[in-house]
Design an enzyme around this catalytic site. Structure first.
Site, PDB file in Angstrom:
ATOM      1  N   HIS A 291      -7.505  -3.823  10.060  1.00  0.00           N
ATOM      2  CA  HIS A 291      -7.243  -3.784   8.665  1.00  0.00           C
ATOM      3  C   HIS A 291      -5.772  -4.419   8.298  1.00  0.00           C
ATOM      4  CE1 HIS A 291      -4.972   0.534   9.293  1.00  0.00           C
ATOM      5  NE2 HIS A 291      -4.072  -0.405   9.010  1.00  0.00           N
TER       6      HIS A 291
ATOM      7  N   GLU B 160      -9.511  -1.659   4.722  1.00  0.00           N
ATOM      8  CA  GLU B 160     -10.186  -1.135   5.784  1.00  0.00           C
ATOM      9  C   GLU B 160     -11.265  -2.067   6.047  1.00  0.00           C
ATOM     10  OE1 GLU B 160      -8.907   0.661   7.912  1.00  0.00           O
ATOM     11  OE2 GLU B 160      -8.348   2.662   7.359  1.00  0.00           O
TER      12      GLU B 160
ATOM     13  N   ASN C  46      -7.783  -1.787  13.924  1.00  0.00           N
ATOM     14  CA  ASN C  46      -9.495  -2.111  13.600  1.00  0.00           C
ATOM     15  C   ASN C  46      -9.382  -3.315  12.695  1.00  0.00           C
ATOM     16  OD1 ASN C  46      -8.164  -1.315  11.269  1.00  0.00           O
ATOM     17  ND2 ASN C  46      -9.561   0.378  10.899  1.00  0.00           N
TER      18      ASN C  46
ATOM     19  N   ASP D 220       0.867  -1.237  -0.060  1.00  0.00           N
ATOM     20  CA  ASP D 220      -0.019  -0.002   0.124  1.00  0.00           C
ATOM     21  C   ASP D 220       0.935   1.214  -0.084  1.00  0.00           C
ATOM     22  OD1 ASP D 220       0.807  -0.317   2.640  1.00  0.00           O
ATOM     23  OD2 ASP D 220      -0.913  -0.540   3.560  1.00  0.00           O
TER      24      ASP D 220
HETATM   25  C1  GLP Z   1      -0.551   0.961   8.439  1.00  0.00           C
HETATM   26  C2  GLP Z   1      -0.088   0.073   7.124  1.00  0.00           C
HETATM   27  C3  GLP Z   1      -0.590  -1.464   7.517  1.00  0.00           C
HETATM   28  C4  GLP Z   1       0.200  -1.647   8.860  1.00  0.00           C
HETATM   29  C5  GLP Z   1      -0.312  -0.882  10.232  1.00  0.00           C
HETATM   30  C6  GLP Z   1       0.198  -1.249  11.308  1.00  0.00           C
HETATM   31  O1  GLP Z   1      -1.969   1.404   8.300  1.00  0.00           O
HETATM   32  N1  GLP Z   1      -1.086   0.233   6.203  1.00  0.00           N
HETATM   33  O2  GLP Z   1       0.154  -2.267   6.585  1.00  0.00           O
HETATM   34  O3  GLP Z   1      -0.134  -3.301   9.201  1.00  0.00           O
HETATM   35  O4  GLP Z   1      -0.312   0.540   9.709  1.00  0.00           O
HETATM   36  O5  GLP Z   1       1.157  -0.562  11.731  1.00  0.00           O
HETATM   37  P1  GLP Z   1       1.969  -0.834  13.037  1.00  0.00           P
HETATM   38  O6  GLP Z   1       2.784  -1.951  12.631  1.00  0.00           O
HETATM   39  O7  GLP Z   1       2.840   0.538  13.194  1.00  0.00           O
HETATM   40  O8  GLP Z   1       1.244  -1.057  13.936  1.00  0.00           O
END
Ligand code: GLP
Length: 277
Positions: free
Chosen positions: A172, A177, A170, A89
């Site tokens: 995702h 989402e 959440n 992404d």
């Molecule tokens: C973002 C990314 C996700 C990732 C999430 C969690 O939203 N798009 O791919 O899994 O963050 O991030 P973190 O590892 O910092 O909790």
């Protein structure tokens, strides 16, 4: 490698397929184990003269994994020259070179360190693929065409051998989402309020600085991977991981789609799995 695997749990959720859930003493044991799993797959393919396609994730959780991969690479002169990558992404709307863009993140934590000058075993820039809508700049193509093209590229280069995932609070995965279709392909999405709130920490705590849109591989694209690894560390992931592991698949918790996949390994540290203490 000293692996302290404190417990291996196979969790059955009603009549669904089983996910393998590994719970580690701490995040460093977790990433070492995970990094070796990835390197072993790449090495096996290298020996057969075949490429390896990796699906890569951003967020703070995979950073130690990327560091572990770099350490293994330096210590073993590991060969990345036949690895092809697809990132999950990217934000829409950040300027080129923005420090919070996922492209910048990947360059900083992985790509630049695997492609340092004169390292012929390093990853090749042309093998790095990104769903970065800025690539449309100056070209007369619609976002729809861009997302279709990324999906097409995935189909041509794929299937992904190993897809690495983190998880949002959440549920995702990527930026797919809650409410995303389990069969969805690469798409442009509006980020949920909770994601914007969670990610504001990377933008100086300013929720207004967080882009409202992103481009992401869909859940359907993710499920095409041969092997999926989901990483979750820290107490702030405990609640969502318990939900993911105990809920039936439902689109309001995107990660529950993983119950439909045959080959998922979930890597948790103790904090993310308090129900195992
Ligand atoms: C973002 C990314 C996700 C990732 C999430 C969690 O939203 N798009 O791919 O899994 O963050 O991030 P973190 O590892 O910092 O909790």
């Amino acid at each position: 490698m000293q692996l302290i695997l404190i417990v291996i749990v196979t969790l059955f959720v009603s009549s669904l397929r089983a996910n393998e859930v590994l719970v580690f003493e701490d995040a460093s044991e977790l990433v070492e184990n995970c990094a070796w799993k990835i390197v072993t797959v790449i090495d096996g393919n290298n020996k057969k003269g075949e490429k390896t396609v990796l699906g890569l994730a951003t967020g703070s959780t995979p950073i130690p994994l990327y560091e572990a991969l770099i350490k293994i690479t330096y210590e073993n002169h590991f060969d990345w020259s036949h690895v092809v990558t697809f990132n999950l992404d990217e934000y829409v709307g950040l300027p080129h070179g923005h420090e919070q863009s996922y492209r910048y993140f990947m360059d900083r934590y992985l790509f630049s360190r695997l492609a340092f000058p004169n390292y012929i075993l390093g990853i090749k820039p042309e093998n790095i693929h990104f769903p970065d809508v800025r690539l449309c700049d100056g070209k007369d193509i619609s976002l729809r065409q861009f997302t279709d093209d990324y999906e097409m590229l995935l189909a041509c280069e794929g299937p992904i051998d190993i897809q690495i995932l983190g998880i949002g609070t959440n549920g995702h995965i990527g930026f797919a989402e809650p409410g995303s279709s389990f069969s969805g392909s690469t798409m442009v999405v509006a980020l949920s309020e909770s994601t914007i709130r969670d990610n504001a920490r990377f933008f100086g705590g300013d929720i207004n600085a967080v882009p409202q849109k992103a481009i992401t591989m869909g859940i359907g694209s993710i499920l095409k991977a041969k092997d999926i690894i989901l990483l979750a560390t820290g107490a702030n992931k405990a609640a969502i991981m318990e939900k993911v592991l105990t809920s039936s698949p439902a689109e309001d918790i995107p990660a529950t789609a993983l119950h439909f996949h045959d080959n998922v390994t979930i890597y948790l540290d103790k904090e993310a799995a308090p129900w195992k203490q």
